[in-house]
Design an enzyme around this catalytic site. Structure first.
Site, mmCIF file in Angstrom:
data_model
loop_
_atom_site.group_PDB
_atom_site.id
_atom_site.type_symbol
_atom_site.label_atom_id
_atom_site.label_comp_id
_atom_site.label_asym_id
_atom_site.label_seq_id
_atom_site.Cartn_x
_atom_site.Cartn_y
_atom_site.Cartn_z
ATOM 1 N N ARG A 81 -11.166 8.257 -4.317
ATOM 2 C CA ARG A 81 -11.472 9.704 -4.157
ATOM 3 C C ARG A 81 -12.781 9.839 -4.057
ATOM 4 O O ARG A 81 -13.579 10.568 -3.234
ATOM 5 C CB ARG A 81 -10.889 10.467 -5.407
ATOM 6 C CG ARG A 81 -10.665 11.716 -5.162
ATOM 7 C CD ARG A 81 -10.164 12.471 -6.258
ATOM 8 N NE ARG A 81 -8.784 11.907 -6.861
ATOM 9 C CZ ARG A 81 -8.205 12.071 -7.973
ATOM 10 N NH1 ARG A 81 -8.865 12.650 -8.996
ATOM 11 N NH2 ARG A 81 -6.931 11.519 -8.075
ATOM 12 N N ASP A 139 -0.060 5.008 0.810
ATOM 13 C CA ASP A 139 -0.166 6.066 2.098
ATOM 14 C C ASP A 139 -0.385 5.286 3.331
ATOM 15 O O ASP A 139 -1.281 4.454 3.511
ATOM 16 C CB ASP A 139 -1.725 6.846 1.710
ATOM 17 C CG ASP A 139 -1.807 7.685 2.696
ATOM 18 O OD1 ASP A 139 -0.955 8.372 3.527
ATOM 19 O OD2 ASP A 139 -2.954 8.132 2.852
ATOM 20 N N GLY A 199 -7.465 4.487 2.551
ATOM 21 C CA GLY A 199 -7.611 3.320 1.461
ATOM 22 C C GLY A 199 -8.715 3.660 0.483
ATOM 23 O O GLY A 199 -8.721 2.785 -0.182
ATOM 24 N N VAL A 200 -9.521 4.575 0.924
ATOM 25 C CA VAL A 200 -10.998 4.488 0.117
ATOM 26 C C VAL A 200 -10.671 5.369 -0.845
ATOM 27 O O VAL A 200 -10.121 6.482 -0.854
ATOM 28 C CB VAL A 200 -11.950 5.193 1.132
ATOM 29 C CG1 VAL A 200 -13.220 5.411 0.381
ATOM 30 C CG2 VAL A 200 -12.075 4.279 2.320
ATOM 31 N N ASN A 214 -3.047 9.117 -7.904
ATOM 32 C CA ASN A 214 -1.702 9.985 -7.907
ATOM 33 C C ASN A 214 -0.337 9.254 -7.496
ATOM 34 O O ASN A 214 0.917 9.701 -7.350
ATOM 35 C CB ASN A 214 -1.719 11.176 -6.768
ATOM 36 C CG ASN A 214 -2.831 12.087 -7.173
ATOM 37 O OD1 ASN A 214 -2.784 12.893 -8.002
ATOM 38 N ND2 ASN A 214 -3.699 12.189 -6.204
ATOM 39 N N SER A 259 -4.569 5.111 -4.946
ATOM 40 C CA SER A 259 -4.371 6.484 -5.158
ATOM 41 C C SER A 259 -4.097 6.640 -6.761
ATOM 42 O O SER A 259 -3.095 6.141 -7.240
ATOM 43 C CB SER A 259 -3.240 7.219 -4.272
ATOM 44 O OG SER A 259 -3.227 8.581 -4.991
ATOM 45 N N ASP A 284 0.790 -1.332 0.134
ATOM 46 C CA ASP A 284 -0.011 -0.111 -0.035
ATOM 47 C C ASP A 284 0.801 1.221 -0.022
ATOM 48 O O ASP A 284 2.102 1.160 0.310
ATOM 49 C CB ASP A 284 -0.838 -0.019 1.231
ATOM 50 C CG ASP A 284 -1.480 1.217 1.414
ATOM 51 O OD1 ASP A 284 -2.181 1.841 0.367
ATOM 52 O OD2 ASP A 284 -1.758 1.481 2.682
ATOM 53 N N ASP A 314 -1.736 -0.479 6.126
ATOM 54 C CA ASP A 314 -2.122 0.125 7.496
ATOM 55 C C ASP A 314 -3.472 0.356 7.633
ATOM 56 O O ASP A 314 -3.847 0.717 8.908
ATOM 57 C CB ASP A 314 -1.438 1.535 7.291
ATOM 58 C CG ASP A 314 -1.736 2.624 6.556
ATOM 59 O OD1 ASP A 314 -2.419 2.125 5.281
ATOM 60 O OD2 ASP A 314 -2.351 3.678 6.898
HETATM 61 P P1 B16 Z 1 -6.267 9.774 -4.922
HETATM 62 P P2 B16 Z 1 -3.784 4.202 -0.337
HETATM 63 C C1 B16 Z 1 -5.466 6.086 -0.930
HETATM 64 O O1 B16 Z 1 -3.937 5.777 -0.756
HETATM 65 C C2 B16 Z 1 -5.630 7.069 0.528
HETATM 66 O O2 B16 Z 1 -5.311 6.265 1.897
HETATM 67 C C3 B16 Z 1 -6.876 7.519 0.324
HETATM 68 O O3 B16 Z 1 -7.409 8.698 1.777
HETATM 69 C C4 B16 Z 1 -7.096 8.409 -0.803
HETATM 70 O O4 B16 Z 1 -8.613 8.739 -1.037
HETATM 71 C C5 B16 Z 1 -7.172 7.403 -1.791
HETATM 72 O O5 B16 Z 1 -5.422 6.651 -1.738
HETATM 73 C C6 B16 Z 1 -7.368 7.977 -3.145
HETATM 74 O O6 B16 Z 1 -6.265 8.792 -3.534
HETATM 75 O O7 B16 Z 1 -7.383 10.784 -4.532
HETATM 76 O O8 B16 Z 1 -4.781 10.385 -4.758
HETATM 77 O O9 B16 Z 1 -6.508 9.136 -6.121
HETATM 78 O O10 B16 Z 1 -3.694 3.814 1.227
HETATM 79 O O11 B16 Z 1 -4.483 3.179 -1.263
HETATM 80 O O12 B16 Z 1 -2.178 4.162 -0.880
HETATM 81 MG MG MG Z 2 -2.946 3.065 3.303
#
Ligand code: B16
Ligand code: MG
Length: 220
Positions: free
Chosen positions: A49, A11, A46-47, A118, A116, A9, A170
């Site tokens: 956007r 974030d 982990g959710v 991004n 993400s 993962d 996490d």
């Molecule tokens: P984005 P992970 C997740 O990252 C974040 O924990 C979560 O808070 C966020 O909404 C999601 O990525 C989408 O991110 O807006 O940048 O596409 O923990 O899966 O690495």
């Molecule tokens: Mg995470």
């Protein structure tokens, strides 16, 4: 079980962009006059956007159109990406560089399984592009964690059968996503919150390949 790949993962495992997500969502919620705090923010881990936006809008008294929601998500993302400007090597969580090297020394394939969109940009900013054999593309995934899709896509990209993969997460939604993909899960964080994980380390500095290997050797 034999371990051939470790799926990470982003974030909360590789770096902590959680605070930036919070700041960007908070400023959007303030603009819309919607109550949002750190406790609600925990539910966004982990959710995806759009699913995160739906959680924030639960506190709103009015309904929004699909177009409005898309605009809100895009405003949030622009603010979030701006906050990522200064991201660099020093934002990699403790012990991660060493653990990635340990994986390489043990011929373990590595992939990123982040929700993400991004993620490729963040990995580039952290100078970790060479450390991953595959970055699963979150833009191709319709169902976010706790569905297994992103972990399945990461294993597919590496060309490694899921039964040889370990996922590191996490967030509880991420642990469930790993299990739904038929893989074993390593949790980083609080034992009480991540109690469904097969093996838990308190922080990323505690990650240790030999310990993971020894632990899962006993498992089928
Ligand atoms: P984005 P992970 C997740 O990252 C974040 O924990 C979560 O808070 C966020 O909404 C999601 O990525 C989408 O991110 O807006 O940048 O596409 O923990 O899966 O690495
Ligand atoms: Mg995470």
């Amino acid at each position: 079980m034999e371990i051939k790949a470790i799926l990470f993962d982003l974030d909360g495992v590789i770096c902590s962009t959680d605070e930036y997500h919070y700041k960007a969502w908070k400023s959007l919620a303030d603009d819309l006059g919607i109550y949002f705090d750190k406790e609600i923010n925990l539910r966004l881990r982990g959710v995806s956007r759009m699913d995160s936006l739906e959680i924030i809008l639960e506190k709103s008294s009015r309904q929004y159109t699909k177009e409005e929601k898309e605009e809100f998500a895009s405003i949030k993302n622009n603010r979030y990406v701006k906050l990522l400007d200064g991201l660099g090597n020093s934002d990699i969580l403790p012990g991660i560089n060493e653990f990635l090297e340990e994986c390489k020394r043990n011929n373990i394939k590595t992939a990123l399984a982040s929700a993400s969109k991004n993620a490729p940009y963040i990995i580039k900013k952290l100078n970790l592009e060479k450390d991953f054999d595959y970055l699963a593309d979150a833009t191709k995934i319709v169902r976010s964690k706790p569905y297994p899709d992103i972990f399945i896509e990461a294993a597919r990209g590496l060309g490694i059968d899921r039964k040889y993969c370990i996922g590191i997460e996490d967030a509880i939604s991420g642990i469930r996503s790993i299990h739904a993909a038929g893989m074993k899960a390593v949790g980083i964080g609080d034992r009480k919150i991540l109690n469904e994980a097969d093996l838990i380390f308190k922080t990323t500095s505690d990650l240790n390949f030999k310990e993971i290997e020894t632990y899962f050797k006993k498992e089928k």
